[in-house]
Motif scaffolding. Structure first.
Motif, short mmCIF file in Angstrom:
data_model
loop_
_atom_site.label_atom_id
_atom_site.label_comp_id
_atom_site.label_asym_id
_atom_site.label_seq_id
_atom_site.Cartn_x
_atom_site.Cartn_y
_atom_site.Cartn_z
N GLN A 1 0.83 3.54 10.13
CA GLN A 1 0.87 2.93 11.16
C GLN A 1 0.02 1.80 11.18
N GLY A 2 -1.30 2.26 10.76
CA GLY A 2 -2.42 1.18 10.52
C GLY A 2 -2.23 0.05 9.55
N LEU A 3 -1.52 0.40 8.67
CA LEU A 3 -1.19 -0.45 7.42
C LEU A 3 -0.05 -1.54 7.91
N VAL B 1 -3.85 2.52 -3.03
CA VAL B 1 -3.15 3.99 -3.01
C VAL B 1 -4.26 4.70 -1.93
N PHE B 2 -3.63 5.12 -0.72
CA PHE B 2 -4.26 5.87 0.27
C PHE B 2 -3.71 7.28 0.21
N ASP B 3 -4.46 8.33 0.61
CA ASP B 3 -3.84 9.79 0.17
C ASP B 3 -4.10 10.46 1.60
N ALA B 4 -3.51 11.66 1.92
CA ALA B 4 -3.87 12.63 2.80
C ALA B 4 -3.68 14.02 2.14
N ILE B 5 -4.38 13.90 0.86
CA ILE B 5 -4.42 15.24 -0.05
C ILE B 5 -5.63 15.54 -0.47
N LYS C 1 3.36 -3.90 3.31
CA LYS C 1 4.53 -3.18 2.97
C LYS C 1 3.85 -1.85 2.56
N VAL C 2 4.55 -0.76 3.28
CA VAL C 2 4.23 0.58 3.06
C VAL C 2 5.18 1.37 2.18
N ILE C 3 4.36 1.81 1.27
CA ILE C 3 5.35 3.04 0.27
C ILE C 3 4.84 4.34 0.80
N THR C 4 5.72 5.19 1.19
CA THR C 4 5.49 6.56 1.36
C THR C 4 5.93 7.63 0.51
N GLU C 5 4.79 8.34 0.04
CA GLU C 5 5.13 9.20 -1.16
C GLU C 5 4.74 10.73 -0.40
N GLN C 6 5.67 11.76 -0.36
CA GLN C 6 5.35 12.94 -0.11
C GLN C 6 5.63 13.91 -1.41
N ALA D 1 0.90 -1.30 -0.02
CA ALA D 1 -0.19 0.01 -0.22
C ALA D 1 0.90 1.27 0.11
N ALA D 2 0.28 2.24 -0.87
CA ALA D 2 1.24 3.66 -0.80
C ALA D 2 0.35 4.41 0.05
N VAL D 3 1.05 5.57 0.50
CA VAL D 3 0.21 6.49 1.13
C VAL D 3 0.79 7.97 0.67
N VAL D 4 0.13 8.79 0.11
CA VAL D 4 0.57 9.93 -0.74
C VAL D 4 0.17 11.17 0.50
N SER D 5 1.02 12.14 0.45
CA SER D 5 0.54 13.49 1.51
C SER D 5 1.45 14.53 0.91
#
Length: 430
Positions: free
Chosen positions: A216-218, A252-256, A224-229, A197-201
């Protein structure tokens, strides 16, 4: 700072707050829910029951961002009044737009609570609920509000649409920390085999903080977590999309914000990124997806939304049909409208519990504090309010999920009454 940039900044912060705070067998009522169930005393027969709705309708986020719950609640009360009101008494709705500011919110609270003397607030949707403590001190029940901030897990007499187990004695959550479950991540892992899973912020404090919570939840669910800022002012979504493809992201999850999501989807389509789900939140669960994501057809048809309420397009369900029939005059439909409708129903059931139509703040508040599950005729997952001294380590949590399909709209994925998991509750700072 240009006005468009300020608007996007406010929208980003609001979206992050909604994502962070919006995921958390009651009565099953027939259509006669709208009908008079008993006579009131002669002195009360013609007197309206006054309620208030506070909405950040003209906030910096935009004119339609927060109006869904208000529109749904108004539609419910209009139909209720057309069918006799509560014990023969109509519900009189007083609206107040707080402009999305704390000063405006306090002004609305003063006007509705102290001047108009409303029995309750319903479906509050405030960007800055600065007047929450005043509502609590006045003992006015606030029913079914959207938890954009921490107020509904802080103050007594406030009852957010998703329930609360926190003590609510003036301190947020438990010693300043709130807790959320991992049911959304568990769902995609068990039902769809997702593993990466990817997290985009954005590089903005609220966005980054929420992204950290999702990460944290994932990880707690074994992903496996992919962080994208990306830079808030000049986001390079093409680079993000290329990396998502290289690393084989399933989710893909996001904070945008919505604008950023649309641009991210366009970049994903251009790069040929195919995912199991591009997961969005309840605020974006609207009928405007085809327009919002018009330049990203592949990503658009991978959009999923999760919530704690039944899909507003699930017209096989009687309560949803009632909602859609009453709101058919609206240009668009959304999940927040349905939740506002459910909030108004909740207040109505509380009002009907009052003897002889004598609807008071205390009587309505007592109904909300029963400690029993409530489902708004099956529109909500079981919701309750308790005051636990300690946060639960785990919780049995159900969720509603839907996927967008061109030509069909939002299509429910499974039944929210049975899509349930026992998941850990993880702490976070609001």
């Amino acid at each position: 700072m240009p006005r468009s940039r300020r608007s996007r900044a406010a929208e980003a912060v609001a979206a992050v707050l909604l994502l962070a705070l919006g995921t958390a067998c009651g009565s099953r009522l027939p259509k006669s829910d709208f009908e008079d169930r008993g006579a009131s005393s002669p002195s009360r027969a013609a007197e309206p029951i006054r309620v208030g709705i506070i909405t950040s309708a003209t906030s910096p986020v935009g004119g339609s961002a927060f109006t869904g719950p208000r529109d749904g609640a108004e539609a419910y009360f209009d139909r209720l009044n057309a069918r006799g009101g509560v014990a023969g008494r109509p519900v009189e709705v007083r609206l107040c737009d707080d402009g999305g500011s704390g000063v405006g919110n306090n002004t609305c609270v003063h006007r509705l609570v102290e001047e108009d003397e409303v029995v309750a607030l319903v479906a509050t949707t405030a960007l800055d609920y600065a007047g929450a403590s005043r509502v609590a001190r006045a003992g006015v029940p606030d029913i079914g509000g959207q938890p954009i901030g921490a107020a509904y897990d802080t103050w007594p007499h406030l009852y957010g649409i998703y329930g609360s187990l926190a003590p609510r004695e003036g301190t947020t959550g438990w010693d300043g920390r709130q807790y959320g479950g991992t049911e959304v991540y568990r769902y995609f892992k068990r039902e769809h085999g997702a593993r990466t899973a990817a997290v985009v912020s954005y590089n903005q404090a609220a966005s980054a903080a929420y992204a950290s919570l999702v990460e944290q939840g994932l990880k707690a669910e074994g992903y496996k977590v992919i962080t994208e800022q990306v830079d808030f002012a000049l986001p390079n979504f093409r680079a993000v999309a290329a990396d998502l493809k290289d690393q084989g992201a399933d989710l893909v999850f996001d904070a945008i914000d919505t604008h950023g999501n649309a641009r991210l989807c366009e970049a994903m389509d251009d790069a040929g990124v195919e995912v199991t789900a591009k997961v969005t939140n309840v605020q974006n669960w609207t009928s405007t997806v085809a327009e919002d994501y018009r330049d990203a057809p592949r990503c658009r048809n991978a959009l999923w939304a999760t919530a704690s309420s039944r899909n507003h397009e699930d017209t096989d369900h009687e309560a949803v049909r009632e909602f859609r029939d009453a709101t058919k005059g609206l240009k668009t439909h959304s999940q927040w409208q349905l939740e506002g409708w459910a909030a108004a129903m909740w207040f109505t059931d509380a009002a009907r519990s009052c003897p002889e139509g004598d609807v008071t703040r205390a009587c309505v508040d007592a109904f909300m504090n029963r400690g029993e599950d409530y489902t708004a005729d099956g529109l909500l997952v079981p919701v309750r309010f308790e005051r636990l001294a300690q946060p639960p380590a785990t919780r049995h949590s159900c969720l509603s999920a839907a996927r967008w399909e061109d030509g069909r709209g939002w299509v429910s994925q499974g039944d929210m009454d049975t899509t349930c998991f026992d998941v850990p509750q993880l702490p976070y700072q609001p």
